[in-house]
Design a protein around this motif. Structure first.
Motif: not given
Length: 126
Positions: A67-92
């Motif tokens: 459901r989740f995918t972590i990725s980085t962009d070394n040009v933007k110095d940024t890490v991402y977390l793409q979260m799909n099919s979110l559930k109530s238990e992902d609340t945090a």
């Protein structure tokens, strides 16, 4: 001084998607592994996902695999977390973290990460 600034949190309905971003500054971003952790209300902080410094290896908690995918962009110095099919238990509150040493792997233990962001709230409504 290393700084990590998260963004992208918010309120979303169950089944929806969000993408979290974490902008890093203060050192060579691409040399360090990065990770996401979260803390739900009344619970301890838990590992969500990590990516190795090389970007080749990724590690996910069982609860978010597929459901989740972590990725980085070394040009933007940024890490991402793409979260799909979110559930109530992902609340945090979601935190990004940066490894203490160069060229580390995608580790799940919080003790390996020396730098932390301030957190961004994710709320999933049922």
């Amino acid at each position: 001084q290393v700084q990590l600034i998260e963004s992208g949190g918010g309120l979303v309905q169950a089944g929806g998607s969000l993408r979290l971003s974490c902008a890093a500054s203060g050192r060579t971003f691409g040399n360090y592994a990065m990770a996401w952790f979260r803390r739900a209300p009344g619970k301890e902080r838990e590992f969500v996902a990590a990516i190795s410094a090389s970007g080749v290896n990724r590690n996910y908690a069982d609860s978010v695999k597929g459901r989740f995918t972590i990725s980085t962009d070394n040009v933007k110095d940024t890490v991402y977390l793409q979260m799909n099919s979110l559930k109530s238990e992902d609340t945090a509150v979601y935190y990004c973290a940066a490894d203490a040493i160069e060229w580390g792997g995608a580790k799940s233990g919080s003790e390996y990460y020396d730098y932390w962001g301030q957190g961004t709230q994710v709320t999933v409504s049922a």
